[in-house]
Design a protein around this motif. Structure first.
Motif, PDB file in Angstrom:
ATOM      1  N   ASP A  27      -6.503  -6.601  -3.901  1.00  0.00           N
ATOM      2  CA  ASP A  27      -6.749  -5.167  -3.888  1.00  0.00           C
ATOM      3  C   ASP A  27      -6.435  -4.674  -5.290  1.00  0.00           C
ATOM      4  N   HIS A  53      -5.261  -2.075  -6.490  1.00  0.00           N
ATOM      5  CA  HIS A  53      -4.021  -1.325  -6.752  1.00  0.00           C
ATOM      6  C   HIS A  53      -2.753  -2.149  -6.556  1.00  0.00           C
ATOM      7  N   CYS A 104      -4.669   3.323   4.934  1.00  0.00           N
ATOM      8  CA  CYS A 104      -5.413   3.866   3.789  1.00  0.00           C
ATOM      9  C   CYS A 104      -6.287   5.073   4.161  1.00  0.00           C
ATOM     10  N   SER A 133      -3.084   7.738   0.592  1.00  0.00           N
ATOM     11  CA  SER A 133      -2.999   6.833  -0.560  1.00  0.00           C
ATOM     12  C   SER A 133      -1.593   6.419  -0.918  1.00  0.00           C
ATOM     13  N   CYS A 134      -1.454   5.117  -1.111  1.00  0.00           N
ATOM     14  CA  CYS A 134      -0.194   4.523  -1.532  1.00  0.00           C
ATOM     15  C   CYS A 134       0.325   5.146  -2.818  1.00  0.00           C
ATOM     16  N   HIS A 168      -6.206  -1.217   6.075  1.00  0.00           N
ATOM     17  CA  HIS A 168      -7.470  -0.566   5.713  1.00  0.00           C
ATOM     18  C   HIS A 168      -8.331  -0.191   6.922  1.00  0.00           C
ATOM     19  N   ASN A 222      -6.882   7.823  -4.714  1.00  0.00           N
ATOM     20  CA  ASN A 222      -7.115   7.219  -6.022  1.00  0.00           C
ATOM     21  C   ASN A 222      -8.558   7.301  -6.465  1.00  0.00           C
ATOM     22  N   HIS A 264       0.501  -1.842  -0.684  1.00  0.00           N
ATOM     23  CA  HIS A 264       1.245  -1.704  -1.951  1.00  0.00           C
ATOM     24  C   HIS A 264       2.592  -1.021  -1.742  1.00  0.00           C
ATOM     25  N   ILE A 324      -9.788   5.093   1.541  1.00  0.00           N
ATOM     26  CA  ILE A 324     -10.753   3.987   1.519  1.00  0.00           C
ATOM     27  C   ILE A 324     -12.087   4.403   2.158  1.00  0.00           C
TER      28      ILE A 324
HETATM   29  S1  SF4 Z   1      -4.333   3.833  -0.043  1.00  0.00           S
HETATM   30 FE1  SF4 Z   1      -6.145   3.841  -1.304  1.00  0.00          FE
HETATM   31  S2  SF4 Z   1      -5.474   3.014  -3.261  1.00  0.00           S
HETATM   32 FE2  SF4 Z   1      -3.922   2.473  -1.746  1.00  0.00          FE
HETATM   33  S3  SF4 Z   1      -4.514   0.432  -1.010  1.00  0.00           S
HETATM   34 FE3  SF4 Z   1      -5.386   1.926   0.370  1.00  0.00          FE
HETATM   35  S4  SF4 Z   1      -7.447   2.284  -0.389  1.00  0.00           S
HETATM   36 FE4  SF4 Z   1      -6.297   1.305  -2.039  1.00  0.00          FE
END
Ligand code: SF4
Length: 970
Positions: free
Chosen positions: A227, A229, A571, A504-505, A142, A603, A194, A575
């Motif tokens: 987190d 997600h 992220c 984003s993941c 992050h 997201n 993730h 984020i």
């Molecule tokens: S990419 Fe976005 S949705 Fe995925 S962990 Fe990072 S902040 Fe969260």
């Protein structure tokens, strides 16, 4: 068939109440494993075989961990007897197999653990009694920001800055790695938690170590993550969801995660996606449907033939956005497609065989078809009806079909805030404003320092005038060299896309949409289209594997040509780490109150999350992100109007560059390569990166808290005693700290993004010698309570409705309040400190869905540290409510149609909250309002302490003191 056999005892030394359910299974290679058999349990509870698969996995954990104390035979019977539509009153104690953390939430959790060790030492106990009891993996994802973009070495430059900014946090993580036996770190630069979890950390079923001659016990993977997600892992049949850091901490210290028995909504897919429709379009559609269906607090489980046809990355995309559709989970059962994914991502034959054999023995292998499972209710979608879409401009559930984006933006532009509009004069929509470009990228000698780059260095200047339809931009594009885009004086206007981010993941874990983005870029470059250089373009995948397959497929160079150079593995924009725009662009936006846009494959698009000055944020698939970067405005209809001018001045339409599914499919072979995945993730241990290797951490079992503006000993255990004090029976003579409207997000309560200079947190950092350029983000400073307290309710877009409206009806934005009874306006933090000094308790009032958004423990921790004793709203989002209890703050809910507005609360009243003498879950409570004239009104409320264990947490002053007392007593 399964037989009874002596297996390793799951609960050391204790007879197991369901010993007869211990059976064995064999893998294809004839390896034997023990397991707690649900088919065997079905003999006593026939209902079990029709339970949703996700519930059966939870049931296995309850069965296996049934020790008669934390988990009792009654818990097993309650869940085994789950009825689809019964009232939900029982809580389930769920012991998870592991915990995952991202670094924003992981660092404060590590700080709490470190503080617990201090307390243990101070109480004369062994500090090692504080130790994670299940494996914990923290992925550093992050922290990286997009300071550099659109250039080949952007990744390297951004990472160097990331390490400069986060040195103290990374030192602290290294202390954690050596202090705790089961705490691992995936260093920066590997990916997003993730995606890394999906590709690497999740290993299938778990196997307990067994003594010689005993059969090892197997059990399904399950987890909680700090987190929201975390649900992405549901795509490969792993039960898990996001919890606040507070609950995550308890889970890693051996506490069950307690949750109310859920409803399970079955989601049946039929049919197939149409040509040109992506998994992102599907997830935005599902999000819209399920938000309407109100699935908050429920499990969603996908089933049916359409579900079985979806590849695992598409399932993971759908599972990821469970927080956006409000569900606890969006679960996909394990089947042959899961095994294919395991093979393609480098899991071993042993792991795959054990996974298949275990789930077959449990009669849970395969996606159920209609009629096989009893769900609370069923929602259906024909995949063939899904259309290309974006979501926005403020919420992920506000889906707009691609062909309506232009008209929707134009209509929202002048609508009132109550209609989700931007409240601007309609006549201003197409007005454009001059931005005088300066070359802001002069190099500072030596190491890179924070800058606000947005345009290419050393490029020639020219003036381009643009109207909303941008004919002159197109002309400029046609003549511009794609190698060296010009720096220009230019104009910007409403609807201009200023950030275009593949992030984003959710999306970067899905090779089909990433390859589609690469193919669209290739076709666009070949057609002669370009992206204007003032648009902040970035590619930030959630794993190194993405760049590997884009490179092998020959697509990366085309993305780079359009500015989508690799900028980070993390992220980033998703984020709020998009980095800044140029000061010139910021000035023009602010002076003219422009409504400019970001388009991202992320997201979340809540206000001020992406960039404080971008009011319209649209979520879209990666190929659409590239398309909007080329167009440069959301005021162009991509279904009917050209993207731009190509070679020879020819109009190029989206249809000319959109890849077919067969073109995408032909390149998918590069994305699934077990050997490449294994080689990549071996580097976590073998070659974690020079920057990471250089970090030297503090050593020893107890942290000594060196002076830092990032990490400090948290104050939650100050004055700790082994016996809890009295939790009291309510709140007396409290003042209202704020009156909020609906959908207050955890980002409103505790922002993750940039820290304003003119804010209490900014002032504190400056007092402590931190220059503005080094402020970093709130998210990165969550290890320091002094910053986070000051950042609570400090989102620049939050509106405290206690402040009267302006003459035009507009509301002041930012974290301010009226200190009562004087009515003096000040920052919420300053008012809170004055109330605390006086000994005056405070309460917060809100509307619907209070605390929606990311699981953010600082939203609750900050609330507590500001002296807020209760939060009274119309409804809560699940995680934030439980986090408030976890911090000893009372969550209360209005009954019926009551709201603070309907009760005429203005903020200058005094409030009492009366609880019953014995606190019980969801009992009645009373709010007593005393108005300025002495008149009193009694209002019924529901106490949203939902479970018996939460009552205990509250009585102990929160979950942290509760767990600490348990550990130190043991
Ligand atoms: S990419 Fe976005 S949705 Fe995925 S962990 Fe990072 S902040 Fe969260």
């Amino acid at each position: 068939m399964a037989k009874t056999q002596k297996i390793a005892a799951p609960v050391a030394g204790a007879p197991h109440a369901f010993e007869q359910t211990c059976k064995v299974f064999w893998t294809r290679s004839k390896k034997v494993g023990g397991f707690f058999s649900l088919p065997e349990l079905t003999k006593s509870f026939p209902n079990v075989k029709r339970l949703p698969v996700s519930l059966r996995i939870v049931l296995e954990s309850v069965l296996r961990n049934c020790d008669g104390k934390k988990v009792t035979p009654e818990h097993v019977a309650q869940l085994a007897g789950w009825k689809p539509t019964a009232a939900r009153v029982d809580e389930i104690p769920f012991v998870v197999a592991r915990v995952v953390l991202q670094d924003f939430t992981g660092v404060p959790l590590l700080a709490d653990l470190a503080a617990m060790r201090n307390v243990a030492a101070e109480q004369g106990k062994n500090p090692k009694s504080i130790e994670p009891l299940v494996p914990v993996d923290l992925v550093v994802d992050h922290s990286v920001m997009i300071d550099y973009f659109g250039e080949k070495n952007a990744l390297d430059l951004n990472m160097r800055l990331e390490f400069q900014r986060n040195h103290e946090r990374y030192q602290f993580m290294k202390w954690g790695m050596q202090a705790f036996d089961t705490f691992g770190v995936v260093p920066p630069g590997f990916g997003i938690v993730h995606q890394v979890n999906l590709e690497y950390l999740a290993r299938g079923v778990h196997k307990e170590a067994a003594a010689r001659g005993q059969t090892p016990l197997y059990y399904p993977d399950s987890l909680v993550g700090t987190d929201s997600h975390t649900t992405m892992i549901n795509g490969i049949g792993v039960v898990g969801w996001g919890v606040g850091g507070i609950e995550g901490e308890a889970a890693m210290l051996g506490q069950p995660v307690y949750f109310l028995t859920p409803d399970v909504v079955g989601f049946e897919f039929t049919g197939r996606l149409r040509e040109g429709v992506t998994a992102t379009d599907l997830v935005l559609t599902v999000t819209e449907i399920l938000r309407r269906e109100k699935v908050v607090g429920s499990f969603v489980e996908f089933f049916g033939e359409g579900t079985a046809s979806l590849a695992v990355p598409d399932r993971a995309t759908l599972a990821n956005m469970a927080p956006e559709y409000g569900a606890t989970m969006g679960f996909f059962p394990i089947d042959g497609k899961t095994l294919e994914y395991f093979e393609g991502t480098g899991r071993s034959t042993d792991e795959m065989e054990a996974l298949e054999a275990y789930f077959t023995a449990q009669e849970m292998f395969g996606v159920p078809l209609a009629g096989q499972i009893d769900y609370t209710r069923v929602v259906s979608l024909d995949l063939g009806t899904v259309a290309p879409s974006l979501s926005g401009p403020r919420r992920p559930q506000d889906r707009i079909e691609l062909g309506k984006v232009k008209t929707q933006f134009a209509s929202l532009f002048s609508k009132s805030p109550a209609e989700n509009g931007f409240n601007q004069p309609a006549g201003h929509l197409l007005t454009r404003h001059l931005v005088r470009a300066k070359d802001v990228r002069e190099d500072v000698a030596g190491a890179p320092v924070p800058k606000t780059p947005s345009v290419q260095p050393g490029a020639p200047r020219q003036v381009v005038e643009m109207d909303a339809n941008r004919p002159t931009l197109a002309a400029a594009q046609a003549t511009a060299s794609s190698e060296q885009p010009p720096v220009e004086d230019m104009t910007i206007g409403n609807g201009d896309v200023l950030i275009a981010a593949i992030t984003s993941c959710t999306n970067t874990s899905n090779p089909s949409v990433m390859i589609a983005a690469g193919l669209l870029a290739k076709k666009a470059v070949e057609a002669g289209l370009v992206v204007h250089p003032h648009i902040k373009t970035s590619l930030a995948p959630g794993s190194r594997m993405v760049t590997e397959y884009l490179q092998k497929a020959g697509l990366l160079p085309y993305l780079e040509k359009l500015g989508f150079s690799l900028a980070a593995y993390g992220c980033t924009t998703c984020i709020g780490n998009a980095g800044d725009l140029t000061p010139e662009i910021n000035d023009v936006i602010n002076k003219n109150d422009l409504v400019c846009a970001a388009v991202l494959s992320g997201n979340r698009n809540f206000e001020a999350r992406i960039h404080p000055n971008l009011k319209a944020n649209f979520l879209a698939s990666p190929p659409l992100v590239v398309a909007y970067a080329i167009t440069g405005t959301v005021l162009r209809d991509l279904m009917t109007e050209p993207l731009g001018k190509g070679k020879g001045g020819r109009d190029i339409y989206l249809g000319d560059v959109w890849p077919s599914s067969s073109e995408v499919y032909a390149l998918m072979k590069y994305a699934m390569n077990g050997k490449a995945y294994r080689q990549n993730y071996e580097k976590v241990a073998s070659t974690p990166g020079k920057l990471w290797e250089k970090i030297q951490g503090v050593t020893g079992q107890v942290y000594n808290w060196p002076k830092s503006t990032y990490i400090a000993r948290p104050p939650f255990f100050e004055g700790f005693t082994m016996t809890p004090g009295s939790a009291g029976t309510g709140v007396r003579q409290a003042r209202a700290m704020a009156l909020f409207g609906d959908s207050i997000t955890t980002d409103h309560i505790s922002p993750a993004g940039s820290i304003k200079e003119a804010s209490p947190a900014g002032a504190w950092l400056k007092e402590h010698g931190v220059s503005k350029a080094d402020f970093n983000s709130y998210g990165s400073r969550r290890g320091h309570h002094e910053v986070m307290m000051r950042g609570t309710f400090a989102n620049v877009r939050i509106k405290n409705l206690m402040i009267p409206p302006g003459p035009d009806g507009s509301r002041e934005e930012g974290g301010v309040t009226l200190f009562q009874p004087s009515g003096e306006k000040m920052f919420i933090y300053d008012a809170a400190m004055k109330y605390v000094a006086q000994g005056t308790p405070t309460v917060i009032f809100g509307g619907e869905e209070y605390g929606t958004g990311s699981s953010r423990d600082w939203a609750a921790k900050g609330t507590q540290l500001l002296g807020v004793k209760a939060v009274i709203v119309r409804s809560f989002e699940r995680i934030h409510r439980s986090n408030l209890v976890g911090m000893g703050v009372l969550p209360l809910q209005f009954k019926g149609t009551d709201s603070w507005q309907s009760l005429g609360i203005r903020g200058d009243e005094l409030f009492d909250i009366e609880l019953q003498s014995e606190i019980r879950p969801q009992q009645d409570a009373t709010l007593v309002i005393t108005r300025g004239d002495g008149q009193q009104q009694r209002v019924p409320l529901i106490l949203r302490i939902d479970t018996a264990i939460e009552v205990d947490y509250y009585k102990h002053g929160g979950i942290l003191p509760f767990v600490l007392r348990q550990l130190l007593t043991a």
